[in-house]
Design a protein around this motif. Structure first.
Motif, PDB file in Angstrom:
ATOM      1  N   LEU A 222       0.975  -1.272  -0.173  1.00 34.81           N
ATOM      2  CA  LEU A 222      -0.073   0.101   0.142  1.00 34.81           C
ATOM      3  C   LEU A 222       0.851   1.258  -0.295  1.00 34.81           C
TER       4      LEU A 222
ATOM      5  N   PRO B 162      -8.906   7.202   3.170  1.00 32.32           N
ATOM      6  CA  PRO B 162      -8.567   7.426   4.484  1.00 32.32           C
ATOM      7  C   PRO B 162      -9.820   8.152   5.087  1.00 32.32           C
ATOM      8  N   VAL B 163     -10.442   9.038   4.530  1.00 39.68           N
ATOM      9  CA  VAL B 163     -11.830   9.682   4.857  1.00 39.68           C
ATOM     10  C   VAL B 163     -12.964   8.657   4.749  1.00 39.68           C
ATOM     11  N   THR B 164     -13.221   7.929   3.774  1.00 43.86           N
ATOM     12  CA  THR B 164     -14.239   7.103   3.821  1.00 43.86           C
ATOM     13  C   THR B 164     -13.986   5.893   4.484  1.00 43.86           C
ATOM     14  N   GLU B 165     -12.696   5.585   4.471  1.00 42.82           N
ATOM     15  CA  GLU B 165     -11.987   4.253   5.206  1.00 42.82           C
ATOM     16  C   GLU B 165     -12.543   3.194   4.442  1.00 42.82           C
ATOM     17  N   LYS B 166     -12.467   3.239   3.157  1.00 48.18           N
ATOM     18  CA  LYS B 166     -12.832   2.361   2.288  1.00 48.18           C
ATOM     19  C   LYS B 166     -11.899   1.682   1.523  1.00 48.18           C
ATOM     20  N   ALA B 167     -11.681   0.351   1.439  1.00 53.70           N
ATOM     21  CA  ALA B 167     -10.543  -0.399   0.607  1.00 53.70           C
ATOM     22  C   ALA B 167     -11.101  -0.768  -0.631  1.00 53.70           C
TER      23      ALA B 167
ATOM     24  N   ALA C 200      -8.514  -4.330  -2.692  1.00 52.15           N
ATOM     25  CA  ALA C 200      -7.486  -4.544  -2.229  1.00 52.15           C
ATOM     26  C   ALA C 200      -6.666  -5.698  -2.595  1.00 52.15           C
ATOM     27  N   TYR C 201      -7.193  -6.537  -3.262  1.00 50.13           N
ATOM     28  CA  TYR C 201      -6.740  -7.857  -3.404  1.00 50.13           C
ATOM     29  C   TYR C 201      -6.297  -8.001  -5.300  1.00 50.13           C
TER      30      TYR C 201
ATOM     31  N   GLN D  76      -6.695  -7.473   4.867  1.00 53.31           N
ATOM     32  CA  GLN D  76      -5.552  -8.426   5.054  1.00 53.31           C
ATOM     33  C   GLN D  76      -4.755  -8.085   6.190  1.00 53.31           C
TER      34      GLN D  76
ATOM     35  N   PHE E  48      -3.306   0.096  -3.606  1.00 54.55           N
ATOM     36  CA  PHE E  48      -2.965  -1.221  -3.633  1.00 54.55           C
ATOM     37  C   PHE E  48      -2.214  -1.805  -4.865  1.00 54.55           C
TER      38      PHE E  48
ATOM     39  N   MET F 139      -7.939  10.942   8.202  1.00 54.38           N
ATOM     40  CA  MET F 139      -9.182  11.264   8.540  1.00 54.38           C
ATOM     41  C   MET F 139      -9.381  12.711   8.677  1.00 54.38           C
TER      42      MET F 139
ATOM     43  N   TYR G  44      -7.290   3.004  -1.358  1.00 55.71           N
ATOM     44  CA  TYR G  44      -7.686   3.372  -0.113  1.00 55.71           C
ATOM     45  C   TYR G  44      -8.091   4.642   0.105  1.00 55.71           C
TER      46      TYR G  44
END
Lengths: 759, 759
Positions: free
Chosen positions: A626, A687-692, A695-696, B471, A631, B342, A685
């Motif tokens: 990351l 960091p505000v919505t914390e959505k990944a 990721a794979y 992960q 990713f 955040m 990723y």
């Protein structure tokens, strides 16, 4: 007292602007020359055109205003010409740099605004320089192979002369002739001789230093109408007695026997026919200013040379090449010795872009670069750019995939950039199969680096130096530039048996280069470059192929990396991927040591701490990280005995000169082998919505299914699809027919490669 | 079929919008209630106002359009309600999150656009949930102290209910009553009971988890007009039988004996009177949404509670506090467990800002925050914000120096932020002398972090977690959060004898807190904060004073850091500075080891590699580094036996969870001592011009000139000026007269400190 010469100056304009209308600027009778200035970069005609059309060129006007503020602020500090003392970054060094930069600008301001205070400032400054010039022999610091006068190295003195010549030209006609005679005799002529005759090891070679040297001598020669100096600049010194074994501070040879010198030779040799400069973009950017500004001066004063047509318009091509050697933010790829962060926003590129626009068929794409630069050169070229922007002629500068040949004849390898542009998003793969690159070259044949937008994904370390940061070795090159940055392991290519390419031997490196095998970017969804070299190690042959291909699963392309090595010996091959950011996941177990040891003892290995190790326990290695909220994964076909080493730079670095960047190394003991890897930028990723998202990696079952002298074939899965890629290793002809039976399926195709999905 | 209920709905608007004009939304007769929806967040009146004035609120309209695109795209995927299976970041987890977010938005769209497809979508989705709800007991993953239903933890189920309640309210009147009865009975009532009665250890405590729990139960209670649920939400469960020694997944106590619970208790206790939330801004941001949205619902349905006036307007103050706890980019300071990145751009802050504007005296500064957020909440609060922005009422949000008390009565320490704003440039020092902060607290009393613009200069590590990156431990907290991030050495404060504050004992930490000694920011050129604590170690007393002062030499202020420790024992004190970037220069010799060893074996020390060590060989230690193209220095008065340790994180980190960030530690063996340091941001580097401006610190001769029980005094030089700072250690009263003879000079002053230049 101030007004008199001012009137004289105005009178001259009236007389000569009418005279010049029918007589193009050529060498004139010596008698008239004194009255014709400026005629170097600015011309009388040009100045008049600028003055009467300023409102149609707002960017020019804005640059002029900014320049006026800068110069006025600096002039308020008074004349400060200290005796030389400090290294780069120190006080006297910085002051002399400020002086020449300010004089050059003041000259332009004098011409365009007509305000005489600028001329007086230049005159006073030059008189101060002329006064102390004869009082000492050289700069006291003894570190350079070519110690300068006001600076620690001739290079900076040449900078001074290139800029100051322009200022001098702007006030030449305004100055009383006894001042001109005095300055020519006591400052400029001896300064030009110092840089050339007294320092042949600096002046008389093929190198960016010498370009600056010859341009410095040439520019002042043109101002003074000293043909002797101009010819010396163009063709070099006839004799120099340079020892062919002598080296400069960077470890490069000064000169090989029989080598030409002078400005034209420096245009012939380091540039390829595609405009690639063999030292790399960072130094090309640096050399670009003297090349372009002297060309402009020659065009004005020696139009018979047709310098912009020289070698099929080489200088214009060079600007285009350089603009292509940048990431999405306009920062130059740090190939060879390159300091990261240097970009198209540097003033030498403002000049280069404007001059290339003016003398190069008015390419409207250059206008968008100029617009981003938000400044123009204060002469007729910059004025033309500003006028054209104002007239709405700007077109976007499109960076597409490109191949730039290296070598003066274009036959010494090159640089390929595979790009994928999608909306505002771009991916750029920079493949280096170039020649050594003179003394600033690194030992990294067949290496590559990867960029996503303006961010490095897989890095080229660049140089190890903090330019102009005095605390760091006076701003000069650090030891680690040799022990780390130039070494092969610092790059994304194979190091064999912990020894750098050509065993780090500059002579050997300079005599060899890779050969392009395939380059095809005709389909944006499948772009390929492939090159070979057999000389980096005795008995081993390297062949690396990089493919950028699209699958509908992702807006980003995948990058297939096939690195085939054949050898008569069993060797240890290390293939590093110099990534950034944090490990997210690996499909192999990592053993982390309780104490950290360096990976090796030399050739750059002494600088890498081993943070973790793993073994190939599956057929495929997968490594996900990351970085910058994205990713990434590397998936690689594994041999059972492969080792994976996670390293971090910084071992044996007593001055903390190295960045602490991480690497993944695939280590393999083998004779003949193919490293088959796929690199993906697959997720993000937030960091505000914390959505990944994604990721794979979606990639599976990458394997080498065929390895023969004639063919290399790999297969892999993306979701339900299975892809096969086959490379014909020995014949790159497009016509050649190939036929293979793979796993019971007959495959036939024409040309060097095959790429398709199978059931 | 689609049109009929649509007409009914319009009829209802007409009937009730006229009825409501004179009757504020209060609890109504049960019979009418069914017809009155929406009445939770949206109201019938509000919807009408929005619909008829949309053109005056372009930001609202834009948000509406974006939302429509999002929801339509998601609806095109159909209804997907999978049986629960995955952890955070996994498929089922993500799908259920998407579902509640989409339903909430679809409800708003149904109300504002009148398009029935949105109501149908919500109904179908709810029916699918109701169908599978009774078919399983809990989520299969057994990692949470409060396992959820559709999610691995009750917390996420509460999120689901808070959002879904709003969607349900929007279609409540549209739904056939038999569907309402069915859903209430089979889905919502049992879901609310599950979250509360069946999980008292989750529901009945003081914690952001419980806030979400009580709001979930309360919101659905308000929709269903179930006073039992609403009271349970407001006041908690009457009995819960929670073991007072039980702890949650983060190591915090579930509940202490006699502690209150429920929404109001969660408003009373974790918030201070200044609106600071004891867990820190990251969790305040997370809790803010349920606090504000439930307050809005309570205001609409139970106006008699006067919730926005509760505790002197606490909720509005809390939004202001939270907005102040951000750097120049709007990112929250990562105090305690906080994930970096955040920011005020998170959707819960969009809600909070809009609600605070609407119910909090229409503070026009909030409009500029909303403008930056570029979105509003789709209800009357967001509409009011958008209208006011359109009407040109926006005022800049000014972040000044501020002190925020901690503790429900404001007497348990706090957070001070000293700021210096200069043109568009800002420096912010965040001093933490707060209470433990519940289970998300870190052991870092009297620590500080430093920001320049939006960049961290001296960092607080934040949490060790990759939220929602599956992960990495399913997106949950990593072991290193306890072994590193919470430990004292991970922060810029003193660790004594390699043991964390309170020996890392949560109970002890929760019972103690520092006391503010001085806070004065009345002069921008001299700002001071000082606090003390005697309980972090037995027999030791800590007193740290931070001063931000200006000198004319620089546009940036200097930061003086005086850390006084007294003890009855001789101890080893470690004071780290967690910087970023690269070492430029030190005035002490650094010995770099051939192999790297961890600095210690526990309390975070096991995670730091020792990259270099040095000794105090001069009276002053100076350390200069380069980060983000800026030059910084720490200058510190040295004791002859001081050691300097250069470390890097990442030891004993088998999963590569930690960032590889560097630190400088000043290590001192002493009994009573003062660490006197000055931190400067003194220069810049420009990689394009390659110019280093002010690369050297201007600070000299920093020394502690007096250390007594009563006074601490330091002196230092900036260019020709000598400064003296004296702190009265024992008496902070402003009136108190002090008199001292320093080096033969009599100095007298009033109040706790003296700061001046001397000859």
């Amino acid at each position: 007292m101030q007004m008199k010469p001012f009137y004289v100056y105005f009178l001259c304009i009236i007389i000569f602007s009418s005279c010049n209308q029918n007589t193009p600027a050529k060498s004139q009778d010596k008698d008239q020359t004194h009255l014709e200035h400026p005629n170097l970069i600015l011309t009388k005609d040009g100045v008049n055109r600028i003055k009467s059309n300023l409102e149609n060129a707002p960017l020019f006007k804005q640059t002029l205003e900014v320049t006026k503020v800068e110069v006025d602020a600096e002039m308020a500090n008074g004349i400060n010409v200290p005796l030389p003392k400090d290294m780069a970054g120190g006080f006297t060094h910085t002051q002399h740099k400020i002086n020449y930069a300010t004089m050059q600008k003041a000259g332009v301001l004098f011409q365009i605004t007509g305000e005489e205070k600028y001329a007086v400032y230049i005159k006073d400054m030059l008189m101060a320089y002329a006064k102390i010039f004869p009082t000492f022999k050289k700069h006291p610091v003894e570190r350079s192979y070519a110690r300068g006068k006001f600076f620690w190295q001739c290079l900076n003195d040449s900078n001074w002369l290139v800029y100051t010549s322009q200022a001098y030209d702007c006030i030449y006609s305004w100055l009383p002739s006894e001042d001109v005679t005095y300055l020519n005799k006591n400052l400029f002529k001896p300064y030009a001789d110092f840089i050339s005759i007294e320092n042949p090891q600096y002046f008389n070679r093929i190198h960016n230093h010498s370009t600056w040297g010859s341009v410095a001598v040439g520019m002042i020669g043109l101002v003074m109408d000293d043909d002797d100096l101009v010819n010396r600049a163009l063709y070099g010194l006839k004799t120099d007695n340079i020892d062919p074994n002598a080296k400069d501070n960077d470890g490069g040879f000064i000169k090989t026997e029989g080598q030409k010198a002078g400005f034209l030779a420096n245009l012939d040799s380091p540039f390829s026919p595609d405009g690639y400069y063999t030292e790399g973009p960072y130094y090309q950017r640096y050399a670009m200013y003297p090349f372009m500004i002297f060309a402009q001066a020659l065009h004005n004063k020696k139009p018979e040379l047709k310098i912009f047509e020289y070698k099929d318009g080489l200088l214009i091509k060079a600007v285009n090449a350089l603009l292509n050697l940048t990431d999405a933010d306009g920062e130059f790829f740090p190939l060879n010795d390159g300091q990261k962060g240097m970009s198209i926003y540097t003033s030498s590129l403002v000049s280069a872009v404007d001059i290339a626009y003016f003398y190069g068929n008015k390419n409207q794409q250059l206008l968008s670069v100029a617009k981003k630069q938000n400044a123009v050169q204060l002469d007729e070229t910059g004025f033309a750019v500003a006028e054209a922007i104002h007239a709405g002629k700007t077109a976007p500068f499109l960076k597409e995939s490109i191949n730039l040949r290296d070598g003066s004849n274009g036959d010494e390898g090159g640089i390929s950039i595979l790009r994928h542009n999608y909306n505002d998003h771009s991916l750029a793969l920079v493949y280096k199969y170039a020649a050594q690159g003179l003394s600033h070259g690194h030992y990294d044949k067949l290496s590559f680096s990867l960029y996503e937008n303006g961010d490095e994904v897989l890095q080229d370390y660049g140089l190890s130096r903090f330019v102009n940061v005095e605390q760091k070795n006076g701003g000069g090159y650090l030891i680690e530039n040799n022990t780390w940055a130039k070494q092969t392991i610092a790059h994304n290519t194979i190091t064999q048996n912990e020894t750098s390419h050509f065993n780090g031997n500059f002579k050997l490196g300079s005599e060899n280069h890779p050969e392009l095998y395939v380059f095809n970017v005709s389909e944006p969804g499948f772009q390929i470059v492939s090159a070979k070299i057999n000389s980096v190690y005795e008995n081993s042959q390297f062949h690396r192929t990089l493919v950028m291909f699209k699958d509908s699963i992702s807006s980003n392309p995948f990058i297939l990396d096939l690195f085939r090595v054949t050898s008569s010996e069993r060797n240890k091959y290390d293939l590093p991927f110099h990534y950034f950011g944090q490990v997210v996941n690996t499909n192999f177990d990592i053993t982390t040591p309780k104490t950290l040891h360096p990976l090796g003892s030399k050739n750059g290995y002494q600088h890498m701490w081993v943070e973790g190790e793993g073994n190939a326990d599956q057929g495929v290695m997968q490594f996900t990280w990351l970085d910058n909220n994205r990713f990434y994964s590397i998936t690689s076909a594994a041999n059972t005995e492969d080792k994976y080493v996670l390293t971090r730079m910084g071992a044996n670095d007593p001055e903390f000169n190295l960045r602490r960047d991480p690497s993944l190394i695939i280590r393999r003991q083998a004779k003949n082998t193919t490293f088959a890897s796929i690199i993906e930028s697959h997720g993000t990723y937030n960091p505000v919505t914390e959505k990944a998202d994604n990721a794979y990696s979606t990639l599976k079952d990458l394997k080498t299914i065929l390895e023969t002298k004639e063919y290399t074939a790999v297969s892999f899965k993306i979701e339900a699809k299975t892809y096969v890629f086959i490379l014909a290793n020995q014949d790159a002809s497009k016509q050649k027919e190939h036929k293979l039976n793979l796993d019971g399926t007959d495959i036939s195709w024409n040309g060097p490669y095959y790429f398709n999905t199978i059931k």
